[in-house]
Design an enzyme around this catalytic site. Structure first.
Site, PDB file in Angstrom:
ATOM      1  N   HIS A 273       0.589  -1.580   0.132  1.00 47.19           N
ATOM      2  CA  HIS A 273       0.136  -0.120   0.207  1.00 47.19           C
ATOM      3  C   HIS A 273       0.422   1.745  -0.122  1.00 47.19           C
ATOM      4  O   HIS A 273       0.730   1.728  -1.216  1.00 47.19           O
ATOM      5  CB  HIS A 273      -0.806  -0.053   0.997  1.00 47.19           C
ATOM      6  CG  HIS A 273      -1.920  -1.241   1.612  1.00 47.19           C
ATOM      7  ND1 HIS A 273      -2.878  -1.608   0.198  1.00 47.19           N
ATOM      8  CD2 HIS A 273      -1.682  -2.150   2.435  1.00 47.19           C
ATOM      9  CE1 HIS A 273      -3.533  -2.728   0.454  1.00 47.19           C
ATOM     10  NE2 HIS A 273      -3.266  -2.771   1.528  1.00 47.19           N
ATOM     11  N   ASP A 324      -5.240  -7.898  -4.068  1.00 45.86           N
ATOM     12  CA  ASP A 324      -4.982  -8.114  -1.724  1.00 45.86           C
ATOM     13  C   ASP A 324      -6.880  -8.554  -1.421  1.00 45.86           C
ATOM     14  O   ASP A 324      -6.494  -9.619  -0.941  1.00 45.86           O
ATOM     15  CB  ASP A 324      -5.658  -6.587  -1.793  1.00 45.86           C
ATOM     16  CG  ASP A 324      -5.773  -6.254   0.062  1.00 45.86           C
ATOM     17  OD1 ASP A 324      -5.451  -7.234   0.868  1.00 45.86           O
ATOM     18  OD2 ASP A 324      -5.634  -5.200   0.073  1.00 45.86           O
TER      19      ASP A 324
HETATM   20 ZN   LIG Z   1      -3.008  -6.642   2.813  1.00 47.44          ZN
END
Ligand SMILES: [Zn+2]
Length: 450
Positions: A273, A324
């Protein structure tokens, strides 16, 4: 599998001295060890005995960040509003319903979906270790073993990133569903993780869930475990401003600085991220050549924000891509999102070339998962590749020479026609040969959790 398999691709995206290029009529030969022995472009029509692959062959896509069980949340978390944190509560309910058998069934179907989307390797960021309440299974690695087995059944490679998760925030003990995640302390995590075994299709890496979930004094233990093994080390980083605020309040430094101070950053590390960073954080990540894994469809879905991918790349970070939470599983959508999100933010075009984005999803993605010998169509590399149809309603009409641009800016998972892993033809003409009823398998595995 025969000792040697020869594939003939109508087109293939190949390494080239002046930069990768699409070449026609490419013979790709895979040896008995699952590696490419020869790549021959401009070879003429498909010879007898070769497997004909219509479309554009690309190196296999690496899905560098996955939580397989989040797939069960698809669409159910799209009702109403909420935040990242309310989404997490729903995710915890699904986690509570899983055991090794159910996880094997679910992950097999999810990894089969990935294969159908062109993914040949997955980085599974795995923290659902123990039974409800935190009781140990007879094999304390039963859940991790289920994931490794699931990848085998789905015909793809896996790097099991066994994740250390010890606290529910800075200084707070794990509670409720989080009890399943915790080994108690980092030494106990290290001992359990050391018992995990790789396989031909599987490698073992480590992860720090986040600076919220591993106390600062125990970060070094996880980093050392990975260093001792030369293994990949992944960590969720600054996905939410609340994490930054809490870290500053607890330690007086940003999460990036905290990781740097405890030996977590470096060339084997992937920060996942990295959405909310200071300029100094960007320099720390780039200076240490830490990889950054962007997960744009999830970051979008959770309203996280747009991470500074271009700045990070300029600072020295290789960039990779992951699906994800599996709001969608489409590596081409992840790739184009990097460029398109940047266009929205800056109101200018052309931040990333299609070739750069394909490299993020292939060579750099594989390297971040500890498979540096995959992600390229060349002799010596693993024979892992996918083939995109160039005659679907999304891809037809584009010049074959612009195949990279077509793949990144127009194609999607539904255009993947073939997948080859280690020379083995796993997806043929859009059908998964090991999990042929993939949709039914997903429905059954998700349904079993309700
Ligand atoms: Zn994750």
């Amino acid at each position: 599998m025969p000792a040697v398999v020869t594939y003939w691709a109508e087109h293939a995206w190949l390494p080239h001295p002046g930069g990768p290029a699409v070449r026609p009529e490419v013979l790709i030969t895979a040896g008995p060890d699952g590696r490419i022995t020869a790549v021959v472009p401009d070879s003429g029509p498909c010879p007898a005995g070769a497997v004909r692959l219509a479309g554009l062959a690309l190196p296999g896509q690496a899905n560098a960040h996955s939580h397989a069980f989040h797939r069960a949340l698809r669409s159910t978390v799209q009702v109403g509003s909420g935040t990242f944190w309310t989404w997490r509560d729903t995710m915890y309910q699904v986690a509570a319903a899983l055991d090794p058998d159910r996880y094997l069934a679910l992950a097999t179907a999810v990894y089969a979906e990935m294969a159908l989307a062109g993914i040949t390797a997955v980085g599974e960021f795995h923290y659902l270790h123990h039974a409800p309440g935190g009781a140990r299974y007879a094999d304390p690695n039963a859940m991790g073993a289920a994931l490794v087995e699931a990848a085998a059944r789905a015909g793809i490679r896996i790097t099991l990133l066994d994740t250390c998760y010890l606290s529910s925030g800075f200084g707070a003990a794990p509670a409720g569903p989080q009890l399943r995640f915790s080994d108690g302390d980092a030494d106990a995590w290290a001992e359990r993780a050391a018992a995990l075994a790789g396989a031909e299709h599987a490698r073992i890496g480590a992860a720090v869930h986040s600076v919220r979930a591993v106390p600062a004094g125990q970060l070094d233990t996880v980093a050392q475990w990975a260093a001792d093994r030369g293994a990949p080390l992944h960590v969720h980083l600054s996905e939410q401003p609340a994490e930054n605020d809490a870290c500053l309040a607890a330690h007086g430094v940003t999460p990036t600085r905290l990781l740097a101070d405890h030996g977590v950053l470096g060339p084997r590390t992937s920060a996942v991220h990295a959405t909310h960073l200071t300029d100094r954080d960007v320099r720390l990540l780039g200076g240490s050549t830490t990889t950054v894994c962007m997960c744009p469809t999830t970051e979008r879905d959770l309203a996280d924000g747009i991470g500074p991918a271009r700045q990070l790349a300029a600072a020295g970070c290789p960039i990779t891509l992951g699906s994800d939470s599996h709001a969608v599983i489409d590596p081409f959508e992840e790739a184009r999102a990097l460029e398109l999100d940047e266009r929205l933010r800056t109101r200018t075009r052309g931040h990333w070339t299609a070739a750069e984005l394909l490299r993020a999803g292939t060579a750099d993605g594989h390297a971040s998962l500890g498979w540096p010998e995959a992600g390229r169509l060349e002799a010596g590399a693993l024979a892992d590749f996918c083939v995109l149809a160039l005659d679907t309603v999304r891809t037809a009409g584009a010049p074959p020479g612009l195949g990279a641009e077509t793949a990144v800016f127009a194609a999607g998972a539904a255009d993947v026609r073939h997948l080859v892993v280690g020379g083995r033809h796993v997806v043929a003409d859009g059908v998964h040969r090991l999990v042929p009823e993939t949709g039914r398998a997903l429905a059954a595995a998700v349904g079993a959790l309700r």
